[in-house]
Write a protein that holds these residues in place. Structure first.
Motif, PDB file in Angstrom:
ATOM      1  N   LEU A 105      38.054  -9.610  13.883  1.00  0.00           N
ATOM      2  CA  LEU A 105      37.805 -10.782  13.440  1.00  0.00           C
ATOM      3  C   LEU A 105      37.791 -11.632  13.112  1.00  0.00           C
ATOM      4  N   LEU A 106      37.139 -13.100  12.891  1.00  0.00           N
ATOM      5  CA  LEU A 106      38.061 -13.419  12.627  1.00  0.00           C
ATOM      6  C   LEU A 106      36.904 -13.849  11.320  1.00  0.00           C
ATOM      7  N   PRO A 107      37.748 -13.706   9.992  1.00  0.00           N
ATOM      8  CA  PRO A 107      37.113 -13.272   8.802  1.00  0.00           C
ATOM      9  C   PRO A 107      36.812 -14.278   8.429  1.00  0.00           C
ATOM     10  N   ARG A 108      36.389 -15.707   8.567  1.00  0.00           N
ATOM     11  CA  ARG A 108      35.861 -17.277   7.945  1.00  0.00           C
ATOM     12  C   ARG A 108      34.565 -17.371   8.672  1.00  0.00           C
ATOM     13  N   LEU A 109      34.158 -16.217   9.831  1.00  0.00           N
ATOM     14  CA  LEU A 109      32.418 -16.115  10.668  1.00  0.00           C
ATOM     15  C   LEU A 109      31.621 -15.067   9.512  1.00  0.00           C
ATOM     16  N   SER A 110      30.875 -15.167   9.656  1.00  0.00           N
ATOM     17  CA  SER A 110      29.552 -13.921   9.238  1.00  0.00           C
ATOM     18  C   SER A 110      29.427 -13.088  10.359  1.00  0.00           C
ATOM     19  N   VAL A 111      29.349 -11.656  10.527  1.00  0.00           N
ATOM     20  CA  VAL A 111      29.854 -10.678  11.518  1.00  0.00           C
ATOM     21  C   VAL A 111      28.438 -11.330  12.454  1.00  0.00           C
ATOM     22  N   PRO A 150      33.810  -9.994   7.277  1.00  0.00           N
ATOM     23  CA  PRO A 150      34.980  -9.242   7.408  1.00  0.00           C
ATOM     24  C   PRO A 150      34.680  -8.017   6.316  1.00  0.00           C
ATOM     25  N   ALA A 151      35.287  -8.926   5.610  1.00  0.00           N
ATOM     26  CA  ALA A 151      36.136  -8.436   4.162  1.00  0.00           C
ATOM     27  C   ALA A 151      35.119  -7.489   3.369  1.00  0.00           C
ATOM     28  N   ASP A 152      33.588  -7.820   3.524  1.00  0.00           N
ATOM     29  CA  ASP A 152      32.841  -7.020   2.907  1.00  0.00           C
ATOM     30  C   ASP A 152      32.719  -5.592   3.069  1.00  0.00           C
ATOM     31  N   LEU A 153      33.342  -5.072   4.397  1.00  0.00           N
ATOM     32  CA  LEU A 153      32.683  -3.843   5.061  1.00  0.00           C
ATOM     33  C   LEU A 153      34.439  -3.096   4.895  1.00  0.00           C
TER      34      LEU A 153
END
Length: 239
Positions: A105-111, A150-153
């Protein structure tokens, strides 16, 4: 809920007498040897084998990421032997979804924007792509996390996002490379239940590489890759 017939399903992808090798200096190293395999629509197939057995190369072939050095590969009845890089990229974007062990997943993009990404490559408008992405997130139980990063998941949630991304373009085939390898045992079971549920309920054709023999037993077909050769048990629709 629709129950998709398996035995009479049409052919989706086939390998006939396929071989693949790498050159290392003057040496030719065989990776796949005379592989014959038919994948039919709506089936599930697990590829198992030791590291270096050739299963990842086989998955790359099925995903049109590598071409055989010998034999024939067809997708939806059409040979892809002479397709150029652009044509193969177009086929992958339209017809194949990928799920990786490391999520990618791209970390700067939202889910939701991660899930919508494959559609943007097709020229779908951002508004429509996000709408379709939200629908797919609802299908994997993450509609309420759409605007997180993604970091929040958790790991399991990230893999669900990756599955939603793989499915958002309604591909004919989903290829999963050790999708539960970085997850704890309960989360791994949940992810497998999700993937197999999508297969049963929506007819998603699923091929997965795994080291876990117990997971493989849940699939219609279990194919061992041993020194570049295929050995199958529980087969349906053999070539």
């Amino acid at each position: 809920m629709q129950n998709f017939a398996r035995k009479e399903a049409p052919e989706l992808l086939s390998l006939l007498g396929v071989s693949h090798c790498y050159r290392r200096g003057k040496n030719v190293i065989p990776i796949l040897i005379d592989v014959n395999l038919v994948i039919r629509r709506g089936h599930t197939c697990a590829l198992v084998g030791a590291s270096g057995s050739g299963k990842s190369t086989l998955l790359n072939m099925l995903g049109l990421l590598e071409k055989p050095t010998g034999g024939a590969l067809t997708f939806k009845g059409h040979s892809v032997q002479n397709a150029d890089a652009d044509q193969l990229a177009h086929l992958r974007n339209r017809e194949i979804g990928f799920v990786f062990q490391s999520f990618n997943l791209l970390p700067r993009l939202s889910v939701v924007d991660n899930v919508a990404l494959p559609l943007s490559y097709r020229g779908v408008s951002r508004r429509q792509a996000r709408r379709l992405a939200l629908e797919q997130l609802a299908l994997v139980g993450l509609a309420d996390r759409a605007h997180c990063k993604p970091a929040d998941l958790s790991g399991g949630q990230r893999q669900r996002v990756a599955i939603a991304r793989a499915l958002v373009g309604r591909p004919a085939l989903v290829l999963a490379d050790e999708p539960t390898g970085n997850l704890d045992s309960q989360t791994a079971k949940d992810i497998m239940a999700l993937l197999l549920g999508l297969n049963r309920e929506h007819g998603v054709t699923l091929v997965m590489v795994t080291h876990d023999v117990e997971l493989a037993k849940q699939f219609d077909r279990r194919i061992q890759v041993i020194d570049g050769e295929l050995h199958e048990e529980g087969a349906h629709g053999q070539p």
